[in-house]
Design an enzyme around this catalytic site. Structure first.
Site, short mmCIF file in Angstrom:
data_model
loop_
_atom_site.label_atom_id
_atom_site.label_comp_id
_atom_site.label_asym_id
_atom_site.label_seq_id
_atom_site.Cartn_x
_atom_site.Cartn_y
_atom_site.Cartn_z
N HIS A 1 41.29 39.14 -16.05
CA HIS A 1 40.76 40.47 -16.37
C HIS A 1 40.15 41.07 -15.11
O HIS A 1 39.57 40.35 -14.29
CB HIS A 1 39.70 40.36 -17.48
CG HIS A 1 39.30 41.69 -18.03
ND1 HIS A 1 38.37 42.50 -17.40
CD2 HIS A 1 39.72 42.38 -19.12
CE1 HIS A 1 38.24 43.62 -18.10
NE2 HIS A 1 39.05 43.58 -19.14
N ASN B 1 39.11 42.88 -26.80
CA ASN B 1 38.29 42.13 -25.83
C ASN B 1 36.85 42.55 -26.08
O ASN B 1 36.45 43.65 -25.69
CB ASN B 1 38.74 42.49 -24.40
CG ASN B 1 37.80 41.91 -23.36
OD1 ASN B 1 37.00 41.03 -23.66
ND2 ASN B 1 37.91 42.40 -22.14
N LYS C 1 34.28 41.50 -24.73
CA LYS C 1 33.44 41.35 -23.53
C LYS C 1 32.15 40.63 -23.93
O LYS C 1 32.16 39.81 -24.85
CB LYS C 1 33.16 42.71 -22.88
CG LYS C 1 34.44 43.52 -22.67
CD LYS C 1 34.25 44.63 -21.69
CE LYS C 1 35.45 45.55 -21.72
NZ LYS C 1 35.61 46.32 -20.51
N SER D 1 40.57 52.28 -21.94
CA SER D 1 40.06 53.37 -22.77
C SER D 1 41.01 53.79 -23.89
O SER D 1 41.11 54.98 -24.21
CB SER D 1 39.66 54.57 -21.90
OG SER D 1 38.66 54.20 -20.98
N GLU E 1 37.51 42.57 -14.57
CA GLU E 1 36.07 42.27 -14.38
C GLU E 1 35.89 40.87 -13.79
O GLU E 1 34.97 40.64 -13.02
CB GLU E 1 35.32 42.45 -15.71
CG GLU E 1 35.20 43.93 -16.06
CD GLU E 1 35.05 44.25 -17.54
OE1 GLU E 1 34.71 43.35 -18.33
OE2 GLU E 1 35.30 45.42 -17.91
N GLY F 1 36.90 51.10 -19.49
CA GLY F 1 35.51 51.40 -19.80
C GLY F 1 35.03 52.71 -19.21
O GLY F 1 33.83 52.99 -19.19
N GLU G 1 46.40 46.93 -16.98
CA GLU G 1 45.11 47.60 -17.14
C GLU G 1 44.71 48.25 -15.82
O GLU G 1 44.15 47.59 -14.94
CB GLU G 1 44.04 46.59 -17.54
CG GLU G 1 44.30 45.92 -18.87
CD GLU G 1 43.00 45.51 -19.54
OE1 GLU G 1 42.78 45.93 -20.68
OE2 GLU G 1 42.19 44.80 -18.92
C1 PEP Z 1 39.24 45.90 -21.44
O1 PEP Z 1 38.13 45.40 -21.59
O2 PEP Z 1 40.20 45.17 -21.14
C2 PEP Z 1 39.40 47.33 -21.64
C3 PEP Z 1 40.59 47.87 -21.54
O3 PEP Z 1 38.25 48.04 -21.94
P1 PEP Z 1 38.18 49.54 -22.53
O4 PEP Z 1 39.15 49.63 -23.68
O5 PEP Z 1 36.76 49.69 -22.98
O6 PEP Z 1 38.56 50.48 -21.43
#
Ligand code: PEP
Length: 248
Positions: free
Chosen positions: A92, A9, A11, A209, A94, A170, A164
């Site tokens: 997601h 992803n 982003k 992460s 976000e 993040g 997630e």
């Molecule tokens: C994500 O954007 O879905 C995500 C898991 O980000 P990160 O790997 O940076 O934590």
């Protein structure tokens, strides 16, 4: 045996030049390995041009629940198909937290994606407060039920799930492999109670992460079938190492 699948992803990151360099590094390194990159809308044409004919699929990070019309700024599922997308991330955290996407809206987007022939990557997960108050399973069940009640259990035959935990996205804090496995098993058992065949084939990715250094441990868990990778998907060596760890 389920095949593992890793999706990146990106982003709201990238530029034509940065993407060209990243995709040029990914293509040979991931030859023969199924992977996905979910890129910002303006770069879908670039992903299509660079990745066509490779084992790397591409997709978007969001879509409209509407098919067409006076919805300024929105992008439909059919438009994503025009650019060869296979996948689209839906729900997601976000989008849920920063843009107020409700469970009901996420379910509508999921159905719009599938109606057009796209595979949604449906994200679910609890916040830190929710985990600390012991309602992780209730939150994940609520998010899943919104989709299952609207679209039906069989729809998960044409979808990918991503667990997630919001507190791990993040932040550099990864759920331990045991914490992640526990929620993945909860999700699979919940789905198995409705339809064992659906549960058995369903790819449930872990996201939060994930990096090269922790990928192997996570991917070794029986109900973790790949990853949804944010930050580390922008670094070719990291993303390649994660995809290889999953493919082992
Ligand atoms: C994500 O954007 O879905 C995500 C898991 O980000 P990160 O790997 O940076 O934590």
């Amino acid at each position: 045996m389920r095949k593992k699948l890793v999706a990146g992803n990106w982003k709201m990151h990238g530029s034509l030049a940065e993407n060209a360099a990243l995709l040029a590094a990914l293509k040979p390194a991931l030859a023969g390995i199924d992977a996905v990159v979910c890129v910002p809308f303006p770069y879908l044409a670039q992903a299509q041009a660079e990745l066509a004919g490779s084992t790397i699929a591409w997709g978007a990070q969001n879509l409209s629940e509407q098919a067409k019309g006076a919805f300024t700024g929105e992008v439909s599922a059919a438009m994503l198909l025009d650019f060869g997308c296979t996948y689209v991330i839906v729900g997601h955290s976000e989008r849920r937290s920063l843009y107020g996407e409700s469970d009901a809206l996420v379910a509508s987007k999921y159905m719009a994606a599938q109606a057009a022939g796209l595979k949604p990557i449906l994200c679910v997960g609890e916040s830190l407060d929710e985990r600390e108050s012991g309602v992780t399973e209730a939150v994940v069940a609520r998010q899943l039920d919104a989709v299952i009640n609207a679209a039906g259990i069989a729809s998960l035959m044409n979808a990918v799930l991503a667990y997630e935990p919001v507190w791990a996205i993040g932040t550099g804090k990864t759920a331990s492999p045991e914490q992640a496995q526990a929620v993945h098993a909860f999700i699979r058992n919940k789905i198995a109670a409705l339809d064992p065949a659906v549960a058995d084939q369903l790819v449930i990715q872990y996201g939060g992460s994930v990096k090269a250094a922790n990928a192997s441990e996570l991917m070794a868990k029986p109900d973790i079938d790949g990853g949804l990778i944010g930050g580390a998907s922008l670094v070719a060596e990291e993303f390649v190492a994660i995809c290889r760890a999953a493919a082992k």
